[in-house]
Design an enzyme around this catalytic site. Structure first.
Site, PDB file in Angstrom:
ATOM      1  N   ASP A  74     -38.482  25.905   7.303  1.00  0.00           N
ATOM      2  CA  ASP A  74     -37.933  25.354   8.077  1.00  0.00           C
ATOM      3  C   ASP A  74     -37.544  23.832   7.604  1.00  0.00           C
ATOM      4  OD1 ASP A  74     -39.215  23.378  10.075  1.00  0.00           O
ATOM      5  OD2 ASP A  74     -38.977  25.138  11.237  1.00  0.00           O
ATOM      6  N   ALA A  78     -36.596  25.355  13.246  1.00  0.00           N
ATOM      7  CA  ALA A  78     -35.861  26.104  12.564  1.00  0.00           C
ATOM      8  C   ALA A  78     -36.020  27.985  12.641  1.00  0.00           C
ATOM      9  CB  ALA A  78     -35.419  25.991  11.130  1.00  0.00           C
ATOM     10  N   ASP A  79     -37.358  27.361  12.680  1.00  0.00           N
ATOM     11  CA  ASP A  79     -37.924  29.026  12.590  1.00  0.00           C
ATOM     12  C   ASP A  79     -37.949  29.430  14.132  1.00  0.00           C
ATOM     13  OD1 ASP A  79     -38.485  30.235   9.867  1.00  0.00           O
ATOM     14  OD2 ASP A  79     -40.492  28.226   9.879  1.00  0.00           O
ATOM     15  N   ALA A  80     -38.948  28.803  15.525  1.00  0.00           N
ATOM     16  CA  ALA A  80     -38.165  29.062  16.285  1.00  0.00           C
ATOM     17  C   ALA A  80     -36.923  29.883  16.874  1.00  0.00           C
ATOM     18  CB  ALA A  80     -39.008  28.059  16.970  1.00  0.00           C
ATOM     19  N   ALA A  84     -36.033  32.673  15.216  1.00  0.00           N
ATOM     20  CA  ALA A  84     -36.918  33.580  15.955  1.00  0.00           C
ATOM     21  C   ALA A  84     -36.148  34.236  17.270  1.00  0.00           C
ATOM     22  CB  ALA A  84     -37.965  33.210  16.471  1.00  0.00           C
TER      23      ALA A  84
END
Length: 395
Positions: free
Chosen positions: A140, A168-170, A173
């Site tokens: 991230d 970035a992960d969210a 997702a």
């Protein structure tokens, strides 16, 4: 009936981006099977903030509700065959292995489409499946740093500050979640499955549609400010300001109104659209100095009376007791077999006829292995042999 009731999702992802996407599908009613190694997914052993839990840490709990766990050794022929049987019953297959790993395990798209031609196969990566960065770790912070966004705030000469959550992960997702839903809609219309590829770098770049377009189309350079300012392309004052006893957020305020409320007559002489950009350090400095004279509550009351966009700055402890958060039911609470009463953020959407709900607590490793193998028709004696041989783990 939940929106995705009747769809089966195989979640072979780890960490955050993939598991969060799969959890959202589960929240909408899909039967999400978390296929993990016999020792459990990596996130089970990684305790963010030291929140280790009894058997399941807070990080894993937060990303894996509404799933069943099948713990199986995919490096064994028997384990791989069990997965193939499960693939034949699935609608969606989600993985975020590094490029090349899925093929080595025999679970790449070309292999699985032979077993299930209408499979929606989602592959999540850091920077793309091919290209010069394909083998780089998709973490991230590293992606945030490459995204260009960090130079839109902060002071010149100081290190940029990343978002204090896994942005970035969210975003990845939700891009994956969106991709699954679109591919399933396509399949409903045509009967065709397909490969959906999502990468973290593209997801964060796409999220900056407006900012990057201002740069590429409008040709306006990114510039940082020496005073408080949270966005290089928004006029001052804009950001988080100190008060006599805390902080408040301020956005898109009309300068003549601020001049009156803050008793700073000079602000009324400025043109917001022109001077808000070219004299933003001067404006922000004047606003900062004025706000430190009184408390946060004082300014929020005065500013809101004049229609100025402003708000409190909450900590995590504050947000849970906020009246609007309580009214919205922004958090959900359920019982977990080893962790007791669990409270986590809930659902970002509301449906009038098919509400999202917590149907299952985050699973223990292999908690549903026996149940799932029975659904595939594996006899009880054979299931016991698989456990004894270490091919699967069953709770």
């Amino acid at each position: 009936m939940s929106i995705l009731n009747g769809y089966r999702v195989l979640d072979l992802s780890v960490a955050m981006a993939g598991p969060l996407a799969a959890m959202r599908l589960g929240d909408l009613g899909a039967d999400v099977v978390k296929v993990e190694p016999v020792g459990g997914e990596w996130q089970r052993q990684t305790a963010a903030g030291g929140a280790v839990g009894n058997e399941v840490n807070a990080s894993f709990l937060s990303l894996n509700r509404n799933k069943r766990s099948l713990a199986v050794d995919l490096k064994s022929d028997e384990g791989r065959e069990l997965l193939y049987e499960l693939v034949r019953t699935a609608d969606v297959f989600l993985q975020n292995y590094r490029p090349g790993v899925a093929a080595r395990l025999g679970v790449d798209y070309e292999t699985l489409r032979q077993l299930k031609p209408d499979l929606v196969y989602v592959s999540v990566s850091g920077y793309g499946e091919t290209g010069p960065y394909a083998s780089w770790p998709g973490q991230d912070l590293l992606v945030q740093a490459m995204s260009g966004a960090l130079f839109s705030a902060g002071r010149p000469g100081e290190p940029p500050v990343a978002a204090p959550y896994f942005l970035a992960d969210a975003v990845t997702a939700y891009s994956s979640f969106e991709g699954v839903l679109a591919a399933l809609l396509h399949r409903e219309r045509t009967g065709e499955g397909q490969l959906v590829q999502v990468n973290m770098l593209d997801a964060v770049i796409a999220m900056q549609m407006q900012e990057l377009s201002v740069h590429t189309v409008g040709r306006v350079a990114q510039t940082r400010s020496t005073e408080v300012h949270a966005h290089s392309y928004i006029r001052a004052p804009y950001g988080i300001f100190s008060t006599a006893d805390g902080y408040l957020s301020l956005a898109f305020a009309e300068l003549p109104v601020l001049a009156e409320v803050l008793d700073v007559p000079a602000l009324a002489e400025l043109d917001a659209e022109r001077d808000g950009f070219v004299r933003r350090d001067e404006i922000s400095a004047a606003v900062s100095a004025a706000l430190t004279r009184e408390s946060t509550d004082h300014w929020l009351t005065k500013l809101r009376e004049r229609g100025v966009w402003c708000g409190p700055v909450y900590s995590y402890a504050d947000i849970q007791s906020d009246p609007q958060v309580l009214h919205n039911g922004s958090f959900v609470t359920y019982e977990h077999p080893t962790e007791g009463t669990v409270t986590t953020p809930g659902f970002p959407y509301r449906f009038s006829r098919t509400p999202a709900e917590v149907r299952r607590a985050a699973p223990l490793t292999g908690e549903h292995t026996d149940e799932l193998l029975a659904e595939l028709g594996v006899p009880a004696e054979r299931r016991a042999e698989l456990v004894r041989d270490g091919v699967v783990v069953s709770r």
